[in-house]
Design an enzyme around this catalytic site. Structure first.
Site, PDB file in Angstrom:
ATOM      1  N   GLU A  70       0.807  -1.220   0.000  1.00 54.93           N
ATOM      2  CA  GLU A  70       0.000   0.000   0.000  1.00 54.93           C
ATOM      3  C   GLU A  70       0.834   1.260   0.000  1.00 54.93           C
ATOM      4  O   GLU A  70       1.923   1.302   0.572  1.00 54.93           O
ATOM      5  CB  GLU A  70      -0.844   0.023   1.276  1.00 54.93           C
ATOM      6  CG  GLU A  70      -2.034  -0.873   1.200  1.00 54.93           C
ATOM      7  CD  GLU A  70      -2.581  -1.160   2.581  1.00 54.93           C
ATOM      8  OE1 GLU A  70      -3.012  -0.223   3.263  1.00 54.93           O
ATOM      9  OE2 GLU A  70      -2.567  -2.338   2.961  1.00 54.93           O
ATOM     10  N   CYS A 124       3.055   8.268   1.687  1.00 58.07           N
ATOM     11  CA  CYS A 124       3.445   7.328   2.740  1.00 58.07           C
ATOM     12  C   CYS A 124       3.735   6.000   2.067  1.00 58.07           C
ATOM     13  O   CYS A 124       2.842   5.399   1.461  1.00 58.07           O
ATOM     14  CB  CYS A 124       2.303   7.199   3.750  1.00 58.07           C
ATOM     15  SG  CYS A 124       2.601   5.946   5.009  1.00 58.07           S
ATOM     16  N   CYS A 141       5.544  -7.599   7.735  1.00 63.56           N
ATOM     17  CA  CYS A 141       6.490  -7.095   8.732  1.00 63.56           C
ATOM     18  C   CYS A 141       6.681  -8.172   9.784  1.00 63.56           C
ATOM     19  O   CYS A 141       5.762  -8.929  10.088  1.00 63.56           O
ATOM     20  CB  CYS A 141       5.914  -5.838   9.384  1.00 63.56           C
ATOM     21  SG  CYS A 141       6.980  -5.084  10.628  1.00 63.56           S
ATOM     22  N   CYS A 152       3.832  -5.733  16.223  1.00 57.84           N
ATOM     23  CA  CYS A 152       3.156  -4.787  17.123  1.00 57.84           C
ATOM     24  C   CYS A 152       1.674  -5.178  17.246  1.00 57.84           C
ATOM     25  O   CYS A 152       1.011  -5.458  16.246  1.00 57.84           O
ATOM     26  CB  CYS A 152       3.287  -3.355  16.620  1.00 57.84           C
ATOM     27  SG  CYS A 152       4.981  -2.765  16.606  1.00 57.84           S
ATOM     28  N   CYS A 201      -1.158  -3.247  15.172  1.00 60.06           N
ATOM     29  CA  CYS A 201      -0.880  -2.916  13.770  1.00 60.06           C
ATOM     30  C   CYS A 201      -1.379  -3.996  12.815  1.00 60.06           C
ATOM     31  O   CYS A 201      -1.202  -5.189  13.070  1.00 60.06           O
ATOM     32  CB  CYS A 201       0.625  -2.721  13.597  1.00 60.06           C
ATOM     33  SG  CYS A 201       1.117  -2.336  11.913  1.00 60.06           S
ATOM     34  N   CYS A 212      -3.057   1.709   7.733  1.00 58.66           N
ATOM     35  CA  CYS A 212      -2.219   1.081   6.735  1.00 58.66           C
ATOM     36  C   CYS A 212      -2.129  -0.417   6.991  1.00 58.66           C
ATOM     37  O   CYS A 212      -2.107  -0.863   8.116  1.00 58.66           O
ATOM     38  CB  CYS A 212      -0.850   1.709   6.831  1.00 58.66           C
ATOM     39  SG  CYS A 212       0.036   1.469   5.358  1.00 58.66           S
TER      40      CYS A 212
HETATM   41  N1  SAH Z   1       7.746  -0.093  11.248  1.00 58.89           N
HETATM   42  C1  SAH Z   1       7.738   1.346  11.347  1.00 58.89           C
HETATM   43  C2  SAH Z   1       6.718   1.969  10.435  1.00 58.89           C
HETATM   44  C3  SAH Z   1       5.351   1.526  10.816  1.00 58.89           C
HETATM   45  S1  SAH Z   1       3.903   2.420  10.418  1.00 58.89           S
HETATM   46  C4  SAH Z   1       7.446   1.747  12.784  1.00 58.89           C
HETATM   47  O1  SAH Z   1       7.137   0.877  13.582  1.00 58.89           O
HETATM   48  O2  SAH Z   1       7.583   2.912  13.098  1.00 58.89           O
HETATM   49  C5  SAH Z   1       4.012   4.018  11.022  1.00 58.89           C
HETATM   50  C6  SAH Z   1       3.361   4.281  12.370  1.00 58.89           C
HETATM   51  O3  SAH Z   1       2.002   3.855  12.446  1.00 58.89           O
HETATM   52  C7  SAH Z   1       4.094   3.601  13.494  1.00 58.89           C
HETATM   53  O4  SAH Z   1       4.303   4.522  14.526  1.00 58.89           O
HETATM   54  C8  SAH Z   1       3.120   2.541  13.910  1.00 58.89           C
HETATM   55  O5  SAH Z   1       3.351   2.118  15.218  1.00 58.89           O
HETATM   56  C9  SAH Z   1       1.811   3.248  13.713  1.00 58.89           C
HETATM   57  N2  SAH Z   1       0.626   2.383  13.700  1.00 58.89           N
HETATM   58  C10 SAH Z   1       0.537   1.086  13.360  1.00 58.89           C
HETATM   59  N3  SAH Z   1      -0.716   0.624  13.513  1.00 58.89           N
HETATM   60  C11 SAH Z   1      -1.445   1.658  13.957  1.00 58.89           C
HETATM   61  C12 SAH Z   1      -2.824   1.818  14.311  1.00 58.89           C
HETATM   62  N4  SAH Z   1      -3.694   0.811  14.243  1.00 58.89           N
HETATM   63  N5  SAH Z   1      -3.218   3.050  14.715  1.00 58.89           N
HETATM   64  C13 SAH Z   1      -2.345   4.075  14.798  1.00 58.89           C
HETATM   65  N6  SAH Z   1      -1.061   3.981  14.482  1.00 58.89           N
HETATM   66  C14 SAH Z   1      -0.591   2.783  14.081  1.00 58.89           C
END
Ligand code: SAH
Length: 354
Positions: free
Chosen positions: A96, A109, A116, A120, A123, A337
């Protein structure tokens, strides 16, 4: 990167590397510049490079592969014009890309991996685990084809899509060089943010590159108990080591770090956690970016209430911390995302969860 016929990925080459390849083929330098220009315009077929001889086009086709990412899905927000793309890659995988319009320009973005491995808990991108890294050229094409398809000139890039950029370090660094190249898209490093869940082992290497980009650290919790609960990346590292690594990075580069903090109801939004977060932020002169949590179907977490968000912000501000709340764009199209790709996987598997 090569294909089944051992052909190389021409699009991941910097202009100077392309010149060297052309020299090895017995071709003039300016031919390399012509090809680079075609590639930069989104031409993904040597046949279409009309100022090259038929022989050269054939030679290139024997040596290099080209691929044009296909739009599998495109959603445009009726509220704010945010565009979400799902691209099909050369091997059938999908990632995406989101284009957001702000007053100061358009931000894209981009994803850096297919899936990944960081896991987390809130996520969507990590649910099926890591499939593979993206090549530099695949990340570059997310930017280029988003611009070409949307007609929106891209001025800013955030590496905040699917994937952990520091787990795909070399390809991401090459992508940055390519997209920043004066002969390429020429997007300034100060207009680029790289987001990491805190792979501190890579911070020194990143600092040594002395890029002027913004490092965003996904902190999401100021204490080990909470952070380890929602972010497996915290295991074996811990908040204290992460904050130390941020301080060293800031001292080395002079670039202020940004802490990302998704507000999760009853998990990380207490007043005590706000105070601890303020302490960490001040220790490393970090900016705090609060993100209203996007609800993910497969996850049990809910966003903090507006009252708790307000209370949290006030504590940070009273403590002198520089804090912003991320505006929620594209709320009428697929939320966070990773969800578009998830949806597609589910449909392909006949509605079964992966
Ligand atoms: N792997 C990288 C990029 C991830 S996406 C990282 O961890 O930073 C970018 C941001 O979106 C990260 O801060 C991630 O923690 C956050 N994110 C992921 N899922 C989310 C959600 N459901 N709601 C809000 N932020 C989210």
């Amino acid at each position: 990167m090569t294909d089944a016929f051992e052909r190389k990925d021409i699009l991941s080459l910097l202009p100077e590397e392309l010149e060297a390849e052309f020299a090895a083929l017995g071709e003039a330098k300016f031919r390399a510049a012509q090809v680079f220009q075609w590639l930069g315009r989104g031409v993904r077929d040597f046949e279409g490079m009309s100022n090259l001889s038929k022989e050269l086009r054939q030679k290139l086709n024997d040596r290099f592969y080209l691929y044009e990412p296909k739009v599998l899905s495109k959603q445009v927000s009726a509220i704010d014009g945010t565009i979400k793309y799902l691209w099909e890659l050369r091997d059938g995988n999908a990632v995406e890309t989101v284009v957001m319009s702000y007053k100061h320009g358009n931000t894209v973005c981009v994803s850096s991996q297919v899936g990944c491995r960081q896991g987390c808990a809130f996520c969507a991108s990590t649910i099926g685990g890591l499939v593979r890294n993206l090549n530099a050229s695949e990340i570059l094409d997310e930017v280029l084809f988003s611009e070409l398809d949307s007609g929106k000139k891209i001025s800013n890039i955030v590496l905040m899509g699917i994937g952990e950029p520091l787990d795909n370090f070399d390809n991401v660094m090459r992508f940055l060089e390519l997209v920043n190249h004066p002969k390429g898209m020429n997007i300034g490093m100060r207009h680029i943010s790289l987001s990491t869940c805190g792979i501190i082992e890579r911070f020194d290497e990143l600092a040594e590159r002395d890029l002027q980009l913004t490092l965003s650290v996904s902190l999401h919790a100021p204490d080990d108990e909470t952070r380890s609960r929602i972010m497996p990346a915290n295991h074996g590292r811990g908040v204290e080591k992460l904050i130390d690594a941020c301080r060293v990075y800031f001292e080395k580069t002079g670039r202020r770090i940004s802490f990302e903090y998704a507000m999760i109801d009853g998990v990380n939004d207490s007043p005590e956690q706000a105070k601890l977060l303020a302490r960490h932020a001040k220790a490393v002169s970090a900016h705090v970016n609060l993100i209203p949590l996007n609800h993910v179907e497969e996850r049990q977490f809910q966003p903090s209430t507006p009252e708790h968000l307000k209370r949290f912000i006030k504590i940070l501000e009273d403590d002198g911390v520089n804090v912003t709340v991320r505006r929620r764009l594209g709320s009428d199209v697929d939320a966070s995302c990773g969800q578009l790709r998830r949806k597609m996987q589910k449909t392909q598997r006949g509605g079964q969860n992966a």
